[in-house]
Every structure is written in C-alpha cells, then in structure tokens.
Design a protein around this motif. Structure first.
Motif, PDB file in Angstrom:
ATOM      1  N   THR A  86       6.166  24.176   3.440  1.00 50.88           N
ATOM      2  CA  THR A  86       4.931  23.972   2.623  1.00 50.88           C
ATOM      3  C   THR A  86       4.310  24.982   1.974  1.00 50.88           C
ATOM      4  OG1 THR A  86       3.420  24.262   4.590  1.00 50.88           O
ATOM      5  CG2 THR A  86       4.781  22.239   4.415  1.00 50.88           C
ATOM      6  N   GLY A 108       0.089  11.080  12.695  1.00 49.49           N
ATOM      7  CA  GLY A 108      -0.576  11.419  11.427  1.00 49.49           C
ATOM      8  C   GLY A 108      -2.216  11.112  11.778  1.00 49.49           C
ATOM      9  N   GLY A 146       3.060  14.877  14.379  1.00 45.85           N
ATOM     10  CA  GLY A 146       2.405  15.148  13.271  1.00 45.85           C
ATOM     11  C   GLY A 146       1.653  16.342  13.159  1.00 45.85           C
ATOM     12  N   ALA A 167       4.400  12.977  10.708  1.00 48.87           N
ATOM     13  CA  ALA A 167       5.898  13.486  10.742  1.00 48.87           C
ATOM     14  C   ALA A 167       6.711  12.222  11.228  1.00 48.87           C
ATOM     15  CB  ALA A 167       6.194  14.463  11.901  1.00 48.87           C
ATOM     16  N   ASP A 198      -2.338  13.995   1.707  1.00 51.02           N
ATOM     17  CA  ASP A 198      -1.680  13.049   3.004  1.00 51.02           C
ATOM     18  C   ASP A 198      -0.428  12.966   2.609  1.00 51.02           C
ATOM     19  OD1 ASP A 198      -0.838  10.926   4.513  1.00 51.02           O
ATOM     20  OD2 ASP A 198      -2.424   9.633   4.019  1.00 51.02           O
ATOM     21  N   ALA A 199       0.349  13.659   3.348  1.00 49.54           N
ATOM     22  CA  ALA A 199       1.657  14.153   2.931  1.00 49.54           C
ATOM     23  C   ALA A 199       2.749  13.561   3.770  1.00 49.54           C
ATOM     24  CB  ALA A 199       1.871  15.672   2.937  1.00 49.54           C
ATOM     25  N   ALA A 200       2.625  12.236   4.200  1.00 50.95           N
ATOM     26  CA  ALA A 200       3.438  11.606   5.263  1.00 50.95           C
ATOM     27  C   ALA A 200       4.965  11.265   4.613  1.00 50.95           C
ATOM     28  CB  ALA A 200       2.905  10.162   5.618  1.00 50.95           C
ATOM     29  N   PHE A 252       6.034  13.282   1.692  1.00 42.50           N
ATOM     30  CA  PHE A 252       6.175  14.163   0.700  1.00 42.50           C
ATOM     31  C   PHE A 252       7.458  14.304   0.240  1.00 42.50           C
ATOM     32  CE2 PHE A 252       7.310  16.607   4.401  1.00 42.50           C
ATOM     33  CZ  PHE A 252       7.953  17.486   3.980  1.00 42.50           C
ATOM     34  N   MET A 285      -3.089  20.103   4.329  1.00 40.78           N
ATOM     35  CA  MET A 285      -2.370  18.866   4.416  1.00 40.78           C
ATOM     36  C   MET A 285      -2.449  18.300   5.677  1.00 40.78           C
ATOM     37  SD  MET A 285       1.723  19.968   4.464  1.00 40.78           S
ATOM     38  CE  MET A 285       2.409  18.314   5.094  1.00 40.78           C
ATOM     39  N   THR A 286      -2.471  16.918   5.768  1.00 41.98           N
ATOM     40  CA  THR A 286      -2.047  16.345   7.099  1.00 41.98           C
ATOM     41  C   THR A 286      -0.687  15.573   7.017  1.00 41.98           C
ATOM     42  OG1 THR A 286      -3.368  14.063   6.343  1.00 41.98           O
ATOM     43  CG2 THR A 286      -4.648  15.680   7.696  1.00 41.98           C
ATOM     44  N   MET A 287       0.030  15.258   8.066  1.00 41.14           N
ATOM     45  CA  MET A 287       1.278  14.735   7.962  1.00 41.14           C
ATOM     46  C   MET A 287       1.647  14.047   9.214  1.00 41.14           C
ATOM     47  SD  MET A 287       4.522  14.907   6.464  1.00 41.14           S
ATOM     48  CE  MET A 287       6.198  14.707   7.240  1.00 41.14           C
TER      49      MET A 287
END
Length: 458
Positions: free
Chosen positions: A89, A100, A266, A256, A215-217, A219, A252-254
């Motif tokens: 990232t 997340g 996450g 995972a 919000d990169a769940a 990406f 970002m939040t993720m």
C-alpha cells in the motif's frame, strides 16, 4: 485450436454441502422469520450471502498458520504483516483489527464527530452505520450512471466531482473529517473506481484541505478492472496499480476477509502520524494491543501471504472471470442484472425482476427469499432493508436501486455451481409477471437492521 481457459489452481480438499427439498426450505425460512441471516449453514446449498471470510485459503496460507507467533506483544507475525502492508500500500503506519467494521470503529472514533458530514461513493452498511451512530451524515456522491443497471460504464464506482465539490462548498471544512472512497463500490454493484477519478478526487480534497481515505476491502479486484479497462494500465502489474491508487490517499481501512483471502482480520493503514497516535488509543480500548489488534498471530501470517496472492494477475483473472461467467449466463437468459458485472458479486435488479411487489413490501428481500426457496441459494438484499430508516423521521429510505447480491466466495465453487445458480434464477424470472406478495417487518433493530430483522409474509 485455441486452448480453453483453465483455473490456476487445483482442488486439495473438499467440503460436503447438503441438498434439501423445497418443502424443507419453506419450513426453515419461515422459522427464520424470512431473514436469510437467521439460517444455519447446513440448511443452505450454495451460500452467496457474502464473500467476506468465506473463501478458501491456499496451501501457503495454511503453512503460515502453523508458524504463527502468538506473543501478546511484539509478535513476529505482526512484523511480517506490517511489512507486507507497507510494501503493497505504501502507507507508513499500521494497526491490525479483527475485521473491517472494527477498523472503521477505531478510525471513525478518532475522526468523526456529531454534526459532521462524510461524502463518498455509496457508503456500505457498516460504514454508514458507524457514521450515523456518531450522529454524523453520509452523503453519496456516486456518478448517476451507477443507478441504472442497464447502462454500461467501465467505472460505475466513480465519484461525481461536481457533487463532491458542492458538498465542500455547502459545509465548513471542519465539518468534513474526510472523504471515503470505496474500492470496489459494493453498494453500487461491486463497481470499480478508475485511477483518473481517484486522482481527481485526491486533487479536489487537497484543494480544500480535506483528507481522503479508502474503504479498501476489494482493492485488488479494483486494480484488476483498472488493468483491463483503463487506458495506459494494460502493461502495469496489479501491485504497481495498487501502489499508485493508494498514493493519492491519506489512509485506508481494510476488511481483510475479502481481498486478504482470510477468514478473519482487518487493519488500518495511515500516513498521518498524529491520527495514528490517536487511533492507537481506541485500538487498545476496542481491539487489543497494537501488535495483534484482535487477530491471532497465525491469522496475521496467513493475511500477509493472502495480500501477496490477491495482488497477482492470474488469481484475479480466475476470480473476476468466474463472476462474469455467472453474469453472462444470466444476461443470456434475459435476467436484469447490474452491468458491467462487478468484481465479487452479481447483482439482480429487483425493480425489474419483481415489479408487481410494491417497494414498501421489500421486493428485494422477497426475491432473495424466493431464490432460497427455489434453489437453496442464499443471497442478500441490497435495497430498502439495508438502507434502513432515516435517523430523524424513522421513515424507510428507498434507494434508487433495489438489488439482490450474489457474492461469490473466492476459490470455493466451480462453474457447475454457477450453472445451477443461473438455472434457478431463470426459473424464478420466468414467473415474474405472476401476482406475488412481499413482506412486512415485525421486529427490527434501531440501526443496521438487516442483520437481525424479522419479517411476516403478506
């Protein structure tokens, strides 16, 4: 002769799934108060409720599970994951969380205050829930093309720059803690966001002095669409595209459980040291110490491997093209779906699918229940039920789209399963003009009701 496409993996373990009869399913769904979340998994044949944490891990991920460092503080698995996140990232600071929505809870506790507004592209349920829980407002700035399922646009997840700037002009800067850009945009049908749009949003945010968060769940899937659809990116690797996209943001939040290819996990990744310091306080309060944050060491190790695997083209081609396979089967049957097909799911257009059911009778939910009854397939409504009630008036919010999402777990089902799903949907669509009734709500939570809501059939 051109060789046909073949999956870039072979099956090493199988899990039995249970068949059932229509009569059994009618009894089970009634007992579940017509809420598909209330069904136990043994009563579902093909489970498309979500792609979150439901995929299959690789042999390398399982190997990593065996060497996880479960130290409370200073875990080596944490260091491995932190290094991987930074490499992929480019963000400097890292906090693990158990999933997340936990990452959202920590970050939004740091940044969002009562009376704030948070613009973005069709915020998903937990994102909007965390914003509204703090008595702030989510403002949707998605392009108009996203709300017509028949329009083919390569990047329906894009933010409308004019809509976003109008928000910036309407509200004082101190009332806009950040812009949230969801990649891919789940609520709009798993639709991607282009690099061009991301850059434009970033430049506008910088002009007004407002941070941009992702919000990169999903990406990696977003990067795949960029490579396939956006001019100038065909020859770039997925990892190169990902690095460029994230370079335009502040953090970002993720979740995972999506493109991290794990069953739980996450994280938050940031560039701002002061935001990171504030967020660590909430991370310790809500999640755990900052070097595990609600995750096992073994899960952090598996996530480090998963992030590298999900940013490889061969994996993504297999994953996204299976979703497209199902979508094309449905289009060939004449079924109305969101086009172009999303990266993780196919979205049925309930407004066109069951127009005889009034919106106040939750036509999306009615279609989702019918799919379970007919085929034992569990999807999820993305419409009025999920949109929830207005926090002030308590009236239903009716979104422009009433969808049923069929989320495809990663590396889990075969194309034979896709054929079964498509045939089940066609059988329902063939009866679309028959008189049908929907549901009324008998019990609901005050926020994010769709998880636990109870219905009665009309």
């Amino acid at each position: 002769m051109e060789l046909p496409y073949a999956e870039p993996y072979k099956i090493k373990m199988v899990e039995t799934i249970n068949r059932s009869t229509k009569e059994q399913r009618l009894k089970w769904i009634k007992k579940a108060h017509y809420n598909l979340f209330n069904l136990s998994s043994d009563k579902v044949f093909i489970d498309l409720l979500t792609d979150s944490g439901t995929g299959a891990m690789s042999d390398k991920q399982w190997a990593e599970m065996m060497i996880g460092d479960e130290s409370y503080a200073g875990s080596l698995s944490f260091k491995k994951l932190k290094k991987t996140v930074k490499n992929i990232t480019g963000f400097k600071y890292f906090l693990p969380t158990h999933q997340g929505r936990a990452a959202e809870n920590v970050l939004f506790s740091t940044l969002v205050k009562e009376g704030d507004v948070v613009p973005g592209n069709s915020h998903f349920d937990t994102t909007k829930g965390h914003i509204e829980f703090r008595k702030a407002t989510a403002i949707d700035c998605t392009i108009d093309e996203a709300f017509d399922t028949s329009v083919v646009h390569p990047f329906k997840g894009n933010i409308d720059i004019k809509k976003l700037e109008s928000v910036f002009n309407k509200y004082p800067k101190e009332k806009i803690p950040f812009v949230i850009l969801t990649i891919t945009c789940n609520s709009a049908g798993g639709q991607p966001v282009s690099v061009k749009n991301t850059k434009e949003v970033s430049e506008l945010c910088k002009k007004y002095g407002i941070p941009l968060y992702f919000d990169a769940a999903r990406f990696s899937e977003n990067a795949y669409f960029i490579k396939k659809r956006e001019e100038g990116y065909a020859d770039k690797t997925i990892k190169e595209i990902v690095k460029e996209v994230f370079s335009y943001g502040d953090g970002m939040t993720m979740s995972a459980k999506k493109d991290g290819l794990v069953n739980m996990g996450g994280f938050i990744a940031l560039n701002n040291k002061e935001v990171f310091k504030q967020a660590t306080v909430f991370n310790i309060m809500f999640e755990g110490f900052i070097t595990y944050g609600g995750m096992n060491g073994r899960d952090m190790g598996a996530l480090a491997v998963g992030l590298n695997e999900s940013t490889e083209f061969n994996y993504l081609e297999s994953r996204v093209e299976q979703v497209a396979y199902l979508g094309q089967k449905l289009v060939d049957y004449g079924v109305p779906v969101q086009q172009p097909f999303g990266g993780h799911a196919i979205y049925l257009d309930a407004n066109k699918f069951v127009p005889t059911i009034p919106r106040e009778e939750y036509r999306g939910q009615a279609l989702a229940v019918e799919l379970y009854v007919v085929g034992g397939i569990r999807g999820v409504e993305i419409g009025t039920v999920l949109a929830d009630r207005d926090p002030v008036t308590r009236e239903n919010r009716y979104p422009e789209l009433e969808l049923v999402r069929l989320a495809i777990p990663r590396r889990t089902y075969t194309n034979n399963h896709m054929d079964y799903i498509a045939a089940s949907i066609k059988n329902i669509y063939d009866t679309r003009n028959e008189a049908k009734s929907g549901y009324i709500i008998s019990d609901e939570a005050p926020i994010m009701r769709h998880f636990t809501v109870k219905f009665k059939k009309i």
